[in-house]
Design an enzyme around this catalytic site. Structure first.
Site: not given
Ligand code: 5GP
Length: 173
Positions: A42, A101, A106
């Site tokens: 992404g 999100d 992460l």
């Protein structure tokens, strides 16, 4: 199926905001070299635009990861399916990602990279969904805060499609 996509953030707003982020990063790291670490897949469009707009030398590498939660926030694990090509010890590293999100992926990736002793480690994301956060994670550079909607474009997919859209959109079916 007739898929309609509503524009949430138009292309020119995105390019303008990424230019601002690139300017901020270039100023902060003036005189240094930085390694941009993109998270596949992404991040590729955001990373490419950011790197081209930055005015300091950058190197680029990629990682791919799958995260596995086991129902509790702290016991999530991340599986690295593609690792960096080299050591990051002593480097100024910026993780570049499309969206935060829940923050779990992460959070775990950041902890993993910190253990490799970079000189510094920061996090740049194009989109942030603050209302969805499950773990404590604050990106250092955020393009746009967005509401809790499933978005596509600029690298973000729905069933591997729509990554190439030049705007951020919300699917209406
Ligand atoms: P997190 O660990 O923060 O929950 O997961 C982030 C990942 O979930 C992103 O890298 C992205 O692949 C996916 N994701 C989260 N929200 C969206 C969304 O609105 N659209 C798309 N296409 N992917 C999303």
């Amino acid at each position: 199926m007739n898929t309609k996509i509503d524009v949430l953030i138009p292309e020119e707003d995105i390019r303008k905001r990424i230019s601002e982020m690139a300017a901020e990063l270039s100023e902060k790291y003036k005189g240094e070299e930085v390694l941009l670490v993109g998270i596949l897949t992404g991040s590729v469009f955001f990373l490419a635009e950011l790197a081209q707009k930055m005015t300091i030398p950058v190197e680029i590498d990629f990682m791919a990861a799958s995260s596995y939660g086991s129902g509790t926030e702290s016991s999530g694990r991340v599986l690295i399916t593609k690792d960096l090509a080299r050591s990051i010890e002593g480097d100024h590293v910026i993780i570049v990602e499309d969206i935060v999100d829940t923050g779990q992926t992460l959070h775990l990736l950041t902890e993993m990279l910190i253990e490799r002793n970079p000189a510094s480690l920061e996090l740049a994301v194009l989109l942030n969904k603050p209302s969805r956060r499950k773990v404590c994670l604050d990106a250092d550079y955020v393009g746009f805060d967005i509401p809790d909607a499933f978005v596509v474009g600029w690298g973000l997919d729905y069933d591997q499609k729509y990554r190439d859209l030049p705007y951020i959109g919300v699917i209406k079916e």
